[in-house]
Design a protein around this motif. Structure first.
Motif, PDB file in Angstrom:
ATOM      1  N   ASP A   1       0.829  -1.209   0.000  1.00  0.00           N
ATOM      2  CA  ASP A   1       0.000   0.000   0.000  1.00  0.00           C
ATOM      3  C   ASP A   1       0.861   1.255   0.000  1.00  0.00           C
ATOM      4  N   PHE A   2       2.014   1.177   0.651  1.00  0.00           N
ATOM      5  CA  PHE A   2       2.977   2.272   0.589  1.00  0.00           C
ATOM      6  C   PHE A   2       4.366   1.740   0.906  1.00  0.00           C
ATOM      7  N   LEU A   3       5.368   2.531   0.566  1.00  0.00           N
ATOM      8  CA  LEU A   3       6.760   2.144   0.759  1.00  0.00           C
ATOM      9  C   LEU A   3       7.420   3.066   1.766  1.00  0.00           C
ATOM     10  N   LEU A   4       8.454   2.556   2.429  1.00  0.00           N
ATOM     11  CA  LEU A   4       9.243   3.351   3.361  1.00  0.00           C
ATOM     12  C   LEU A   4      10.687   3.392   2.886  1.00  0.00           C
ATOM     13  N   THR A   5      11.291   4.565   2.951  1.00  0.00           N
ATOM     14  CA  THR A   5      12.703   4.721   2.637  1.00  0.00           C
ATOM     15  C   THR A   5      13.313   5.698   3.637  1.00  0.00           C
ATOM     16  N   PHE A   6      14.637   5.687   3.729  1.00  0.00           N
ATOM     17  CA  PHE A   6      15.344   6.627   4.599  1.00  0.00           C
ATOM     18  C   PHE A   6      15.474   8.013   3.967  1.00  0.00           C
ATOM     19  N   PHE A   7      15.818   8.031   2.671  1.00  0.00           N
ATOM     20  CA  PHE A   7      16.264   9.269   2.049  1.00  0.00           C
ATOM     21  C   PHE A   7      15.533   9.559   0.745  1.00  0.00           C
TER      22      PHE A   7
ATOM     23  N   SER B   1      16.850  10.358  -2.041  1.00  0.00           N
ATOM     24  CA  SER B   1      17.509   9.723  -3.191  1.00  0.00           C
ATOM     25  C   SER B   1      16.921   8.346  -3.462  1.00  0.00           C
ATOM     26  N   GLN B   2      16.533   7.627  -2.396  1.00  0.00           N
ATOM     27  CA  GLN B   2      15.894   6.326  -2.576  1.00  0.00           C
ATOM     28  C   GLN B   2      14.517   6.487  -3.211  1.00  0.00           C
ATOM     29  N   MET B   3      13.807   7.518  -2.798  1.00  0.00           N
ATOM     30  CA  MET B   3      12.493   7.784  -3.382  1.00  0.00           C
ATOM     31  C   MET B   3      12.619   8.049  -4.878  1.00  0.00           C
ATOM     32  N   ARG B   4      13.582   8.883  -5.257  1.00  0.00           N
ATOM     33  CA  ARG B   4      13.762   9.210  -6.674  1.00  0.00           C
ATOM     34  C   ARG B   4      14.163   7.972  -7.481  1.00  0.00           C
ATOM     35  N   ALA B   5      14.999   7.126  -6.893  1.00  0.00           N
ATOM     36  CA  ALA B   5      15.422   5.905  -7.586  1.00  0.00           C
ATOM     37  C   ALA B   5      14.231   4.981  -7.833  1.00  0.00           C
ATOM     38  N   LEU B   6      13.346   4.863  -6.861  1.00  0.00           N
ATOM     39  CA  LEU B   6      12.160   4.017  -7.020  1.00  0.00           C
ATOM     40  C   LEU B   6      11.231   4.571  -8.092  1.00  0.00           C
ATOM     41  N   LEU B   7      11.096   5.877  -8.135  1.00  0.00           N
ATOM     42  CA  LEU B   7      10.256   6.495  -9.165  1.00  0.00           C
ATOM     43  C   LEU B   7      10.839   6.258 -10.561  1.00  0.00           C
ATOM     44  N   ARG B   8      12.171   6.304 -10.658  1.00  0.00           N
ATOM     45  CA  ARG B   8      12.810   6.047 -11.958  1.00  0.00           C
ATOM     46  C   ARG B   8      12.577   4.612 -12.417  1.00  0.00           C
TER      47      ARG B   8
ATOM     48  N   LYS C   1       3.838   3.912  -6.264  1.00  0.00           N
ATOM     49  CA  LYS C   1       3.174   3.770  -4.979  1.00  0.00           C
ATOM     50  C   LYS C   1       3.520   4.966  -4.099  1.00  0.00           C
ATOM     51  N   GLU C   2       2.707   5.187  -3.084  1.00  0.00           N
ATOM     52  CA  GLU C   2       3.033   6.238  -2.116  1.00  0.00           C
ATOM     53  C   GLU C   2       4.339   5.866  -1.413  1.00  0.00           C
ATOM     54  N   ILE C   3       5.262   6.816  -1.327  1.00  0.00           N
ATOM     55  CA  ILE C   3       6.551   6.587  -0.683  1.00  0.00           C
ATOM     56  C   ILE C   3       6.697   7.561   0.476  1.00  0.00           C
ATOM     57  N   ARG C   4       6.944   7.036   1.666  1.00  0.00           N
ATOM     58  CA  ARG C   4       7.088   7.866   2.852  1.00  0.00           C
ATOM     59  C   ARG C   4       8.520   7.801   3.370  1.00  0.00           C
ATOM     60  N   LEU C   5       8.981   8.915   3.887  1.00  0.00           N
ATOM     61  CA  LEU C   5      10.304   8.945   4.489  1.00  0.00           C
ATOM     62  C   LEU C   5      10.254   8.379   5.901  1.00  0.00           C
ATOM     63  N   PHE C   6      11.199   7.523   6.196  1.00  0.00           N
ATOM     64  CA  PHE C   6      11.315   6.867   7.497  1.00  0.00           C
ATOM     65  C   PHE C   6      12.624   7.343   8.107  1.00  0.00           C
ATOM     66  N   PRO C   7      12.587   8.408   8.934  1.00  0.00           N
ATOM     67  CA  PRO C   7      13.841   8.994   9.435  1.00  0.00           C
ATOM     68  C   PRO C   7      14.723   7.952  10.116  1.00  0.00           C
ATOM     69  N   PRO C   8      15.978   7.885   9.730  1.00  0.00           N
ATOM     70  CA  PRO C   8      16.874   6.855  10.279  1.00  0.00           C
ATOM     71  C   PRO C   8      17.288   7.130  11.713  1.00  0.00           C
ATOM     72  N   ARG C   9      17.492   6.051  12.442  1.00  0.00           N
ATOM     73  CA  ARG C   9      18.032   6.109  13.805  1.00  0.00           C
ATOM     74  C   ARG C   9      19.033   4.975  13.960  1.00  0.00           C
ATOM     75  N   PRO C  10      20.120   5.203  14.688  1.00  0.00           N
ATOM     76  CA  PRO C  10      21.044   4.086  14.957  1.00  0.00           C
ATOM     77  C   PRO C  10      20.340   2.992  15.754  1.00  0.00           C
ATOM     78  N   THR C  11      20.798   1.769  15.611  1.00  0.00           N
ATOM     79  CA  THR C  11      20.202   0.655  16.339  1.00  0.00           C
ATOM     80  C   THR C  11      20.521   0.738  17.829  1.00  0.00           C
ATOM     81  N   PHE C  12      21.754   1.100  18.155  1.00  0.00           N
ATOM     82  CA  PHE C  12      22.179   1.161  19.545  1.00  0.00           C
ATOM     83  C   PHE C  12      22.447   2.612  19.944  1.00  0.00           C
ATOM     84  N   HIS C  13      22.055   2.955  21.151  1.00  0.00           N
ATOM     85  CA  HIS C  13      22.218   4.336  21.632  1.00  0.00           C
ATOM     86  C   HIS C  13      23.259   4.415  22.737  1.00  0.00           C
ATOM     87  N   GLY C  14      24.069   3.411  22.842  1.00  0.00           N
ATOM     88  CA  GLY C  14      25.143   3.389  23.831  1.00  0.00           C
ATOM     89  C   GLY C  14      25.944   2.114  23.697  1.00  0.00           C
TER      90      GLY C  14
END
Length: 308
Positions: free
Chosen positions: A104-110, A112-119, A124-137
């Protein structure tokens, strides 16, 4: 519509054979940060099904057949989302494109990924998924810090350079082989599927490989955090970069990046975040002086605006 509960659809086989476990852990940490409930049970009640790769979606989608829930896909995150042949006229696999069109929709970090998928013709609807590190310490025991080097029997005085996220790319393999010959005091580890092809080689072909380079299967999940605090550099000889969550984790742990031919993910790998040698001599110099001249600190500062 606000998400109440998310089903995380991961293929159990791939969690043991690929870096899928790192993506899973990253997503879990993001959901916890956002106070969103999640489940791995396809029979539970949920209103959104999230798949981390096209292969995961292919195997897990039948398990939720009949449920009236939205489906989303992390697009272009996994090595299996990409074509085996780096010279192909489209970088995503057919399965990846078909899975994207089923979501139904896609998730990407950046962007540039959205533009690549469109090319690629994905509409489909593409939403940005802001990145976070896995570990915070890194408040871990010294034994865990040492576990990565201990497992692979790497002496403390040797630099460790790792590569990952490509397969059946003989040009990239050739570059790694060349580096191992000119850096006999470094240990090179490539994590991926190349090991099977290597084992099919004739004995004489195997003997021509340097002893300081190893083509091994996926890094065990229990060693992932240890690797982030143990590796001296990450080297990308390939054109297309996969597993942006792992690249982000290495950057967050100030591990230097060196990219030789990469043309995508410019937000992650660029002149502010990585050394970008243009020929083999520059590559040699970059790795030779990686501990004294790198962009590890500036890379971490560069990514802060993208993060939650």
């Amino acid at each position: 519509m606000e998400v109440q509960k998310v089903y995380l659809g991961f293929d159990r086989y791939r969690l043991q054979r690929t870096f899928s476990y790192a993506v899973r852990e990253n997503i879990v940490q993001n959901l916890r940060h956002a106070s969103i409930a999640y489940t791995f049970d396809p029979d539970a009640d949920f209103d959104l099904a999230l798949f981390a790769s096209s292969e995961d979606m292919l195997s897990q989608l039948p398990k939720i057949k009949g449920k009236r829930v939205r489906k989303c896909l992390l697009a272009g995150f996994d090595v299996d989302d990409f074509n085996d042949d780096p010279t192909a006229n489209k970088f995503l696999s057919d399965i990846s494109i078909n899975s994207a069109n089923q979501a139904d929709f896609l998730l990407t970090f950046f962007e540039s990924q959205m533009r690549a998928l469109l090319r690629m013709g994905i509409r489909k609807e593409i939403r940005l998924f802001p990145p976070r590190p896995t570990f915070h310490g890194d408040d871990i025991l010294q034994a865990e810090r040492d576990a990565f080097r201990s497992y692979y029997r790497i002496p403390k005085d040797k630099k460790v350079i790792v590569s990952f996220g490509f397969r059946r790319d003989m040009e990239s393999i050739a570059i790694l082989d060349s580096l191992s010959r000119v850096f006999p005091n470094c240990e090179f580890l490539y994590f991926g599927e190349q090991e099977k092809e290597f084992l099919r080689q004739k004995m004489q072909e195997r003997l021509s490989h340097q002893t300081n380079i190893r083509y091994v299967s996926t890094l065990p999940e229990e060693l992932y955090h240890s690797a982030l605090v143990s590796v001296d550099a990450v080297f990308f000889p390939q054109v297309f970069l996969t597993y942006p969550t792992i690249i982000l984790d290495f950057i967050a742990h100030e591990v230097p990046l060196v990219a030789y031919r990469a043309i995508d993910l410019p937000e992650l790998v660029n002149e502010k975040t990585a050394l970008l040698p243009k020929d083999f001599n520059e590559l040699y110099q970059a790795l030779r002086h990686i501990q004294e001249e790198n962009k590890a600190k500036s890379a971490k500062a560069h990514l802060l605006p993208y993060m939650l």
